[in-house]
Every structure is written in C-alpha cells, then in structure tokens.
Design a protein around this motif. Structure first.
Motif, PDB file in Angstrom:
ATOM      1  N   ARG A  12       0.825  -1.206   0.000  1.00 59.17           N
ATOM      2  CA  ARG A  12       0.000   0.000   0.000  1.00 59.17           C
ATOM      3  C   ARG A  12       0.859   1.254   0.000  1.00 59.17           C
ATOM      4  O   ARG A  12       0.508   2.253  -0.640  1.00 59.17           O
ATOM      5  CB  ARG A  12      -0.936   0.021   1.215  1.00 59.17           C
ATOM      6  N   LEU A  13       1.985   1.244   0.688  1.00 60.23           N
ATOM      7  CA  LEU A  13       2.885   2.398   0.661  1.00 60.23           C
ATOM      8  C   LEU A  13       3.464   2.594  -0.732  1.00 60.23           C
ATOM      9  O   LEU A  13       3.605   3.719  -1.208  1.00 60.23           O
ATOM     10  CB  LEU A  13       4.008   2.217   1.683  1.00 60.23           C
ATOM     11  N   ARG A  14       3.816   1.490  -1.395  1.00 56.99           N
ATOM     12  CA  ARG A  14       4.314   1.602  -2.767  1.00 56.99           C
ATOM     13  C   ARG A  14       3.230   2.131  -3.700  1.00 56.99           C
ATOM     14  O   ARG A  14       3.508   2.925  -4.596  1.00 56.99           O
ATOM     15  CB  ARG A  14       4.831   0.257  -3.259  1.00 56.99           C
ATOM     16  N   ASP A  15       1.994   1.690  -3.495  1.00 58.18           N
ATOM     17  CA  ASP A  15       0.883   2.205  -4.309  1.00 58.18           C
ATOM     18  C   ASP A  15       0.695   3.705  -4.088  1.00 58.18           C
ATOM     19  O   ASP A  15       0.483   4.455  -5.039  1.00 58.18           O
ATOM     20  CB  ASP A  15      -0.412   1.470  -3.973  1.00 58.18           C
ATOM     21  N   ALA A  16       0.784   4.123  -2.842  1.00 58.80           N
ATOM     22  CA  ALA A  16       0.645   5.552  -2.540  1.00 58.80           C
ATOM     23  C   ALA A  16       1.772   6.352  -3.174  1.00 58.80           C
ATOM     24  O   ALA A  16       1.552   7.463  -3.669  1.00 58.80           O
ATOM     25  CB  ALA A  16       0.622   5.764  -1.032  1.00 58.80           C
ATOM     26  N   SER A  17       2.974   5.799  -3.184  1.00 56.87           N
ATOM     27  CA  SER A  17       4.091   6.525  -3.796  1.00 56.87           C
ATOM     28  C   SER A  17       3.961   6.580  -5.314  1.00 56.87           C
ATOM     29  O   SER A  17       4.487   7.490  -5.948  1.00 56.87           O
ATOM     30  CB  SER A  17       5.429   5.902  -3.388  1.00 56.87           C
ATOM     31  N   ARG A  18       3.252   5.639  -5.901  1.00 53.80           N
ATOM     32  CA  ARG A  18       3.013   5.691  -7.346  1.00 53.80           C
ATOM     33  C   ARG A  18       1.959   6.723  -7.715  1.00 53.80           C
ATOM     34  O   ARG A  18       1.970   7.272  -8.814  1.00 53.80           O
ATOM     35  CB  ARG A  18       2.585   4.310  -7.853  1.00 53.80           C
ATOM     36  N   VAL A  19       1.028   6.982  -6.808  1.00 51.75           N
ATOM     37  CA  VAL A  19      -0.028   7.957  -7.062  1.00 51.75           C
ATOM     38  C   VAL A  19       0.466   9.378  -6.802  1.00 51.75           C
ATOM     39  O   VAL A  19      -0.084  10.339  -7.342  1.00 51.75           O
ATOM     40  CB  VAL A  19      -1.263   7.625  -6.180  1.00 51.75           C
ATOM     41  N   LEU A  20       1.504   9.523  -6.018  1.00 56.24           N
ATOM     42  CA  LEU A  20       1.997  10.839  -5.616  1.00 56.24           C
ATOM     43  C   LEU A  20       2.333  11.765  -6.795  1.00 56.24           C
ATOM     44  O   LEU A  20       1.956  12.931  -6.762  1.00 56.24           O
ATOM     45  CB  LEU A  20       3.205  10.673  -4.689  1.00 56.24           C
ATOM     46  N   PRO A  21       3.008  11.311  -7.859  1.00 56.21           N
ATOM     47  CA  PRO A  21       3.270  12.225  -8.984  1.00 56.21           C
ATOM     48  C   PRO A  21       1.996  12.722  -9.673  1.00 56.21           C
ATOM     49  O   PRO A  21       1.932  13.878 -10.103  1.00 56.21           O
ATOM     50  CB  PRO A  21       4.105  11.392  -9.955  1.00 56.21           C
ATOM     51  N   VAL A  42      -1.787  17.343 -10.514  1.00 58.04           N
ATOM     52  CA  VAL A  42      -3.089  17.987 -10.339  1.00 58.04           C
ATOM     53  C   VAL A  42      -2.960  19.222  -9.455  1.00 58.04           C
ATOM     54  O   VAL A  42      -3.520  20.282  -9.751  1.00 58.04           O
ATOM     55  CB  VAL A  42      -4.115  16.993  -9.755  1.00 58.04           C
ATOM     56  N   LEU A  43      -2.200  19.104  -8.377  1.00 58.98           N
ATOM     57  CA  LEU A  43      -2.029  20.250  -7.483  1.00 58.98           C
ATOM     58  C   LEU A  43      -1.260  21.385  -8.148  1.00 58.98           C
ATOM     59  O   LEU A  43      -1.543  22.558  -7.903  1.00 58.98           O
ATOM     60  CB  LEU A  43      -1.320  19.811  -6.202  1.00 58.98           C
ATOM     61  N   PHE A  44      -0.270  21.057  -8.984  1.00 59.36           N
ATOM     62  CA  PHE A  44       0.479  22.097  -9.690  1.00 59.36           C
ATOM     63  C   PHE A  44      -0.385  22.840 -10.701  1.00 59.36           C
ATOM     64  O   PHE A  44      -0.082  23.971 -11.069  1.00 59.36           O
ATOM     65  CB  PHE A  44       1.689  21.512 -10.404  1.00 59.36           C
ATOM     66  N   PHE A  62       7.118  21.473  -1.660  1.00 56.43           N
ATOM     67  CA  PHE A  62       7.672  21.121  -0.353  1.00 56.43           C
ATOM     68  C   PHE A  62       6.861  19.994   0.303  1.00 56.43           C
ATOM     69  O   PHE A  62       7.429  19.040   0.841  1.00 56.43           O
ATOM     70  CB  PHE A  62       7.716  22.354   0.559  1.00 56.43           C
ATOM     71  N   VAL A  63       5.550  20.104   0.242  1.00 55.85           N
ATOM     72  CA  VAL A  63       4.694  19.069   0.835  1.00 55.85           C
ATOM     73  C   VAL A  63       4.886  17.731   0.111  1.00 55.85           C
ATOM     74  O   VAL A  63       4.939  16.666   0.746  1.00 55.85           O
ATOM     75  CB  VAL A  63       3.215  19.521   0.808  1.00 55.85           C
ATOM     76  N   LEU A  64       5.027  17.758  -1.204  1.00 61.62           N
ATOM     77  CA  LEU A  64       5.266  16.519  -1.953  1.00 61.62           C
ATOM     78  C   LEU A  64       6.593  15.876  -1.567  1.00 61.62           C
ATOM     79  O   LEU A  64       6.690  14.650  -1.456  1.00 61.62           O
ATOM     80  CB  LEU A  64       5.224  16.790  -3.459  1.00 61.62           C
ATOM     81  N   VAL A  65       7.621  16.682  -1.358  1.00 58.29           N
ATOM     82  CA  VAL A  65       8.916  16.151  -0.946  1.00 58.29           C
ATOM     83  C   VAL A  65       8.813  15.498   0.430  1.00 58.29           C
ATOM     84  O   VAL A  65       9.332  14.402   0.659  1.00 58.29           O
ATOM     85  CB  VAL A  65       9.994  17.263  -0.957  1.00 58.29           C
ATOM     86  N   VAL A  66       8.117  16.151   1.341  1.00 59.42           N
ATOM     87  CA  VAL A  66       7.958  15.599   2.693  1.00 59.42           C
ATOM     88  C   VAL A  66       7.167  14.296   2.653  1.00 59.42           C
ATOM     89  O   VAL A  66       7.542  13.304   3.285  1.00 59.42           O
ATOM     90  CB  VAL A  66       7.283  16.633   3.623  1.00 59.42           C
ATOM     91  N   ILE A  67       6.080  14.266   1.885  1.00 54.74           N
ATOM     92  CA  ILE A  67       5.280  13.042   1.781  1.00 54.74           C
ATOM     93  C   ILE A  67       6.086  11.924   1.142  1.00 54.74           C
ATOM     94  O   ILE A  67       6.023  10.765   1.579  1.00 54.74           O
ATOM     95  CB  ILE A  67       3.977  13.316   1.003  1.00 54.74           C
ATOM     96  N   ALA A  68       6.859  12.230   0.107  1.00 51.86           N
ATOM     97  CA  ALA A  68       7.685  11.211  -0.534  1.00 51.86           C
ATOM     98  C   ALA A  68       8.724  10.658   0.444  1.00 51.86           C
ATOM     99  O   ALA A  68       8.988   9.452   0.457  1.00 51.86           O
ATOM    100  CB  ALA A  68       8.373  11.797  -1.762  1.00 51.86           C
TER     101      ALA A  68
END
Length: 93
Positions: A19-28, A33-35, A63-69
């Motif tokens: 699930r963590l790997r799945d979340a990291s795949r969705v992050l980009p 979308v946020l950008f 910054f938030v994306l870097v922290v979450i990653a």
C-alpha cells in the motif's frame, strides 16, 4: 481430512509495504493535479491573485510533496533493506 488451504489474507507487513508503494506511485499524479490549480484561478480585477501567489502555492505544494515522498519512502526502504532480509553473511546481492 479437509485440505489445508493457504490463508486468504496477506501478512500485515507485506500488505502495508504494498500500500505504501501504491501511494508513492499515485503521488506524482496528485502533484501534477495540485500544480495545475493556479492555472484555474480566475483573473478578476477585484480579487486578482498574482504571480507571486501562484509561485508561493507551487513551492508550498512542492515542499509538501517532498515531505510526503520522504515519509512514504522511509518505511519501504527499511523493510526491503533490513538487517537480515533473508540473506546470509557471505551472500552478495
């Protein structure tokens, strides 16, 4: 006698890692979308959001994306590169 079947559910650790790997795949995708949000800000004369606001938003999202990653990557890296990880002392890769 009844046949012994494999358990239906996965082990908790491997399930959480997946699930963590799945979340990291969705992050980009979430980042993309946020950008794009500043592109949809309306350019009214009364409440105009300038370029400075848009750049502040973009860097805050970055910054938030870097922290979450980093938070998502740390547990998966530790579990995959654990001290024993099923290898013996003489094993290489």
């Amino acid at each position: 006698m009844a046949d012994k079947k494999a358990p239906i559910f996965l082990a908790r650790k491997s399930y959480q890692r997946r699930r963590l790997r799945d979340a990291s795949r969705v992050l980009p995708v979430a980042g993309l979308v946020l950008f794009m949000i500043p592109l949809f800000w309306l350019q009214d004369t009364e409440t105009t959001r300038g370029t400075a606001d848009a750049m502040t938003f973009v860097f805050a999202v970055w910054f938030v994306l870097v922290v979450i990653a980093a938070l998502l990557g740390k547990p998966t890296q530790e579990s995959e590169n654990g001290p024993d990880n099923g290898k013996k002392d003489g094993d290489v890769l």
